[in-house]
Design a protein around this motif. Structure first.
Motif, mmCIF file in Angstrom:
data_model
loop_
_atom_site.group_PDB
_atom_site.id
_atom_site.type_symbol
_atom_site.label_atom_id
_atom_site.label_comp_id
_atom_site.label_asym_id
_atom_site.label_seq_id
_atom_site.Cartn_x
_atom_site.Cartn_y
_atom_site.Cartn_z
ATOM 1 N N MET A 3 0.866 -1.172 0.011
ATOM 2 C CA MET A 3 0.057 -0.044 -0.136
ATOM 3 C C MET A 3 0.927 1.373 0.014
ATOM 4 S SD MET A 3 -2.988 -0.927 -0.601
ATOM 5 C CE MET A 3 -3.993 0.557 0.063
ATOM 6 N N GLU A 4 2.031 1.230 0.613
ATOM 7 C CA GLU A 4 2.980 2.268 0.674
ATOM 8 C C GLU A 4 3.406 2.596 -0.726
ATOM 9 O OE1 GLU A 4 7.190 3.376 2.193
ATOM 10 O OE2 GLU A 4 5.905 2.760 3.862
ATOM 11 N N ASN A 5 3.711 1.660 -1.620
ATOM 12 C CA ASN A 5 4.081 1.858 -2.901
ATOM 13 C C ASN A 5 3.043 2.393 -3.740
ATOM 14 O OD1 ASN A 5 6.707 0.927 -2.407
ATOM 15 N ND2 ASN A 5 6.294 -0.982 -3.300
ATOM 16 N N ASN A 6 1.817 1.904 -3.538
ATOM 17 C CA ASN A 6 0.728 2.176 -4.207
ATOM 18 C C ASN A 6 0.282 3.890 -4.005
ATOM 19 O OD1 ASN A 6 0.225 -0.290 -4.713
ATOM 20 N ND2 ASN A 6 -1.486 -0.704 -3.316
ATOM 21 N N GLY A 7 0.499 4.261 -2.756
ATOM 22 C CA GLY A 7 0.336 5.634 -2.456
ATOM 23 C C GLY A 7 1.430 6.548 -3.055
ATOM 24 N N ALA A 8 2.671 5.870 -3.268
ATOM 25 C CA ALA A 8 3.570 6.864 -3.968
ATOM 26 C C ALA A 8 3.416 6.807 -5.355
ATOM 27 C CB ALA A 8 5.099 6.130 -3.732
ATOM 28 N N LEU A 9 3.059 5.779 -6.002
ATOM 29 C CA LEU A 9 2.519 5.855 -7.332
ATOM 30 C C LEU A 9 1.596 6.898 -7.804
ATOM 31 C CD1 LEU A 9 2.916 5.035 -10.207
ATOM 32 C CD2 LEU A 9 1.341 2.879 -9.569
ATOM 33 N N ALA A 11 0.427 9.285 -5.650
ATOM 34 C CA ALA A 11 1.091 10.858 -5.605
ATOM 35 C C ALA A 11 2.046 11.195 -6.850
ATOM 36 C CB ALA A 11 1.990 10.940 -4.243
ATOM 37 N N ALA A 12 2.682 10.528 -7.371
ATOM 38 C CA ALA A 12 3.567 10.678 -8.571
ATOM 39 C C ALA A 12 2.479 10.974 -9.874
ATOM 40 C CB ALA A 12 4.506 9.536 -8.703
ATOM 41 N N LEU A 13 1.703 10.123 -9.949
ATOM 42 C CA LEU A 13 0.612 10.418 -10.844
ATOM 43 C C LEU A 13 -0.155 11.829 -10.771
ATOM 44 C CD1 LEU A 13 -0.636 7.022 -11.712
ATOM 45 C CD2 LEU A 13 0.838 8.419 -13.183
ATOM 46 N N GLU A 14 -0.405 12.132 -9.564
ATOM 47 C CA GLU A 14 -1.029 13.269 -9.174
ATOM 48 C C GLU A 14 -0.380 14.508 -9.568
ATOM 49 O OE1 GLU A 14 -4.687 12.640 -6.189
ATOM 50 O OE2 GLU A 14 -2.646 12.437 -5.238
ATOM 51 N N THR A 15 0.943 14.409 -9.264
ATOM 52 C CA THR A 15 1.916 15.691 -9.376
ATOM 53 C C THR A 15 2.833 15.759 -10.359
ATOM 54 O OG1 THR A 15 3.300 14.730 -7.692
ATOM 55 C CG2 THR A 15 1.395 16.155 -6.828
ATOM 56 N N GLY A 16 2.759 14.556 -11.354
ATOM 57 C CA GLY A 16 3.776 14.568 -12.131
ATOM 58 C C GLY A 16 3.598 15.617 -13.372
ATOM 59 N N ARG A 17 4.228 15.140 -14.479
ATOM 60 C CA ARG A 17 4.194 15.792 -15.758
ATOM 61 C C ARG A 17 4.084 15.074 -16.919
ATOM 62 N NH1 ARG A 17 9.723 16.888 -14.047
ATOM 63 N NH2 ARG A 17 10.977 15.861 -15.725
ATOM 64 N N LEU A 18 3.654 15.811 -17.931
ATOM 65 C CA LEU A 18 3.312 15.080 -19.314
ATOM 66 C C LEU A 18 4.387 15.782 -20.026
ATOM 67 C CD1 LEU A 18 2.076 13.404 -21.431
ATOM 68 C CD2 LEU A 18 0.442 15.363 -21.949
ATOM 69 N N VAL A 19 5.140 15.291 -20.807
ATOM 70 C CA VAL A 19 6.054 16.045 -21.789
ATOM 71 C C VAL A 19 5.815 15.525 -23.260
ATOM 72 C CG1 VAL A 19 8.508 16.136 -22.525
ATOM 73 C CG2 VAL A 19 8.000 15.849 -19.910
ATOM 74 N N THR A 20 5.310 16.844 -24.092
ATOM 75 C CA THR A 20 4.897 16.542 -25.453
ATOM 76 C C THR A 20 5.942 17.363 -26.313
ATOM 77 O OG1 THR A 20 3.446 18.527 -25.435
ATOM 78 C CG2 THR A 20 2.867 16.576 -24.650
ATOM 79 N N ARG A 116 -17.242 -1.179 -9.161
ATOM 80 C CA ARG A 116 -17.768 -0.896 -8.203
ATOM 81 C C ARG A 116 -16.545 -0.785 -7.347
ATOM 82 N NH1 ARG A 116 -22.317 -0.108 -5.149
ATOM 83 N NH2 ARG A 116 -23.467 -0.624 -6.840
ATOM 84 N N ALA A 117 -16.467 0.329 -6.448
ATOM 85 C CA ALA A 117 -15.424 0.328 -5.367
ATOM 86 C C ALA A 117 -15.759 -0.459 -4.273
ATOM 87 C CB ALA A 117 -15.170 1.958 -4.904
ATOM 88 N N GLY A 118 -14.681 -1.006 -3.415
ATOM 89 C CA GLY A 118 -15.150 -1.639 -2.242
ATOM 90 C C GLY A 118 -14.930 -0.744 -1.056
ATOM 91 N N THR A 119 -14.666 -1.104 0.223
ATOM 92 C CA THR A 119 -14.632 -0.207 1.268
ATOM 93 C C THR A 119 -13.717 0.583 1.381
ATOM 94 O OG1 THR A 119 -13.622 -2.137 2.524
ATOM 95 C CG2 THR A 119 -15.960 -2.297 2.638
ATOM 96 N N GLN A 120 -12.581 0.498 0.899
ATOM 97 C CA GLN A 120 -11.598 1.527 0.632
ATOM 98 C C GLN A 120 -11.344 2.311 -0.573
ATOM 99 O OE1 GLN A 120 -7.893 -0.845 0.497
ATOM 100 N NE2 GLN A 120 -8.532 -2.565 1.851
ATOM 101 N N GLY A 121 -12.564 2.324 -1.236
ATOM 102 C CA GLY A 121 -12.573 3.253 -2.476
ATOM 103 C C GLY A 121 -11.461 2.455 -3.494
ATOM 104 N N LEU A 122 -11.453 3.162 -4.596
ATOM 105 C CA LEU A 122 -10.454 2.803 -5.723
ATOM 106 C C LEU A 122 -10.092 3.911 -6.570
ATOM 107 C CD1 LEU A 122 -10.181 0.018 -7.162
ATOM 108 C CD2 LEU A 122 -11.977 0.562 -8.450
ATOM 109 N N THR A 123 -8.907 3.728 -6.920
ATOM 110 C CA THR A 123 -8.082 4.790 -8.060
ATOM 111 C C THR A 123 -7.682 3.965 -9.203
ATOM 112 O OG1 THR A 123 -7.803 5.995 -5.918
ATOM 113 C CG2 THR A 123 -6.445 6.327 -8.248
ATOM 114 N N LEU A 124 -8.185 4.197 -10.202
ATOM 115 C CA LEU A 124 -7.782 3.738 -11.654
ATOM 116 C C LEU A 124 -6.801 4.587 -12.359
ATOM 117 C CD1 LEU A 124 -11.041 2.250 -12.771
ATOM 118 C CD2 LEU A 124 -9.364 0.813 -11.385
ATOM 119 N N LEU A 125 -6.055 4.199 -13.198
ATOM 120 C CA LEU A 125 -5.462 4.953 -14.176
ATOM 121 C C LEU A 125 -6.311 4.335 -15.408
ATOM 122 C CD1 LEU A 125 -3.523 6.693 -15.757
ATOM 123 C CD2 LEU A 125 -1.768 5.037 -15.368
ATOM 124 N N ALA A 126 -6.952 4.922 -16.073
ATOM 125 C CA ALA A 126 -7.658 4.557 -17.210
ATOM 126 C C ALA A 126 -7.351 5.094 -18.687
ATOM 127 C CB ALA A 126 -9.376 4.958 -17.119
#
Length: 133
Positions: A3-9, A11-20, A116-126
């Motif tokens: 779960m710690e790695n999941n949180g880090a991933l 956080a990285a996706l929420e604050t990362g960047r797209l280079v084009t 459908r999310a379970g009791t912890q909620g769910l975050t996807l990269l779609a």
């Protein structure tokens, strides 16, 4: 993946960047917005259709505990779900799949699906890709 790695991933996706070729977009500048159809679901655009020349779209999808993306179909796109955090289950063309970190699901265009999310909620990269003609 713990779960710690999941949180880090996440956080990285929420604050990362797209280079084009046109520059850099910082994800922290993008807002989470309520899904227009599904209560308890929010979206954060990482790559828009416009940025990709209409080729693909990538979104973070947050689903609150017990909430769902009800059955729907994408007629013109394939969709790839990558479970980042939390747990839940999906119905993909009538088959039930347990969603937990590390699970990916490929959904062809025209296939009914729901999440459908379970009791912890769910975050996807779609990721959405245009279907070939």
């Amino acid at each position: 993946m713990n779960m710690e790695n999941n949180g880090a991933l996440l956080a990285a996706l929420e604050t990362g960047r797209l280079v084009t070729l046109g520059g850099v977009k910082t994800f922290a500048d993008e807002e989470w917005v309520a899904h227009p159809k599904f209560v308890g679901v929010r979206l954060k655009t990482l790559v828009s259709w416009e940025e990709s020349g209409q080729a693909l779209q990538a979104l973070l999808v947050g689903v609150d505990a017990g909430c769902e993306l009800a059955t729907h179909v994408h007629a013109a796109e394939w969709e790839l779900h990558e479970v980042i955090r939390g747990e839940g289950e999906a119905s993909l063309g009538g088959d039930t799949v347990v969603y937990q970190p590390g699970v990916m699901a490929l959904i062809p265009s025209g296939v009914e699906h729901s999440v459908r999310a379970g009791t912890q909620g769910l975050t996807l990269l779609a990721k959405f890709f245009k279907a070939r003609d």
